[in-house]
Design a protein around this motif. Structure first.
Motif, PDB file in Angstrom:
ATOM      1  N   ARG A 161      36.472 -13.424  -4.297  1.00 47.97           N
ATOM      2  CA  ARG A 161      37.015 -12.230  -4.959  1.00 47.97           C
ATOM      3  C   ARG A 161      36.285 -10.965  -4.497  1.00 47.97           C
ATOM      4  O   ARG A 161      36.898  -9.922  -4.269  1.00 47.97           O
ATOM      5  CB  ARG A 161      36.943 -12.382  -6.471  1.00 47.97           C
ATOM      6  N   SER A 162      34.975 -11.058  -4.359  1.00 51.11           N
ATOM      7  CA  SER A 162      34.182  -9.918  -3.900  1.00 51.11           C
ATOM      8  C   SER A 162      34.591  -9.499  -2.490  1.00 51.11           C
ATOM      9  O   SER A 162      34.735  -8.308  -2.198  1.00 51.11           O
ATOM     10  CB  SER A 162      32.701 -10.268  -3.947  1.00 51.11           C
ATOM     11  N   MET A 163      34.775 -10.470  -1.618  1.00 51.78           N
ATOM     12  CA  MET A 163      35.184 -10.175  -0.240  1.00 51.78           C
ATOM     13  C   MET A 163      36.568  -9.532  -0.230  1.00 51.78           C
ATOM     14  O   MET A 163      36.824  -8.615   0.550  1.00 51.78           O
ATOM     15  CB  MET A 163      35.156 -11.449   0.613  1.00 51.78           C
ATOM     16  N   GLU A 164      37.434 -10.006  -1.107  1.00 51.57           N
ATOM     17  CA  GLU A 164      38.782  -9.448  -1.199  1.00 51.57           C
ATOM     18  C   GLU A 164      38.723  -7.985  -1.651  1.00 51.57           C
ATOM     19  O   GLU A 164      39.406  -7.125  -1.091  1.00 51.57           O
ATOM     20  CB  GLU A 164      39.607 -10.283  -2.181  1.00 51.57           C
ATOM     21  N   LYS A 165      37.895  -7.689  -2.647  1.00 56.93           N
ATOM     22  CA  LYS A 165      37.749  -6.314  -3.150  1.00 56.93           C
ATOM     23  C   LYS A 165      37.232  -5.387  -2.054  1.00 56.93           C
ATOM     24  O   LYS A 165      37.616  -4.220  -1.983  1.00 56.93           O
ATOM     25  CB  LYS A 165      36.771  -6.268  -4.328  1.00 56.93           C
TER      26      LYS A 165
END
Length: 163
Positions: free
Chosen positions: A133-137
């Motif tokens: 999720r962090s990488m996506e953000k």
């Protein structure tokens, strides 16, 4: 030509990379170090690979390298890591592979990685899900395997065997 590809990992990515290498190296057999610990002296060449978590190579791969260092130094050798942060692959290799083996290796590569929370459970699933999720953000691409690095590793070992 008998080639051992010995791998260790938690989610199957290292095993997948081992299978990709085996397709490029006739006579290669892939062994999961979680299930078996073959004698590398029975092979003409050895490739050892494993997953990296929190900067550490999988314990079975690390133990195999340490316990068989003398044997591995006496034959063509290659190694690889699989990790989510491929840009840190060289650092992970330096930190986890005995220096003499790293210097002796025909090739040492990061073959990329995968983030698949479906293949995990418990805390690992939570951590990997949070990371994804962090990488996506951050609009950072998800980790992926690097087919070119797989081919380069196979070619380097093949070249060493042909000498």
């Amino acid at each position: 030509m008998k080639i051992l590809i010995a791998v260790a990992g938690k989610t199957g990515t290292a095993l997948k990379c081992g299978a990709l290498l085996a397709r490029l190296l006739p006579g290669a057999e892939v062994t999961d170090l979680e299930l078996d610990c073959p004698d590398p002296a029975a092979y003409e060449a050895v490739i050892v690979g494993g997953a990296v978590r929190m900067g550490q190579l999988h314990r079975k791969a690390r133990a195999f390298l340490e316990q068989n260092e003398a044997t591995l130094l006496a034959r063509p050798f290659g190694c690889f890591v699989c990790c989510a942060f491929a840009e840190r692959g060289d650092e992970y290799l330096r930190r986890n592979v005995p220096p003499a083996l790293l210097a002796h290796a025909a090739a040492a590569r990061c073959l990329g990685g995968e983030l698949d929370p479906k293949r995990l459970n418990g805390m690992s699933k939570f951590v990997i899900g949070s990371m994804a999720r962090s990488m996506e953000k951050e609009a950072r691409p998800a980790p992926a395997l690097d087919p070119a690095a797989v081919r380069e590793l196979a070619a380097a070992v093949r070249t060493e065997l042909d000498r």
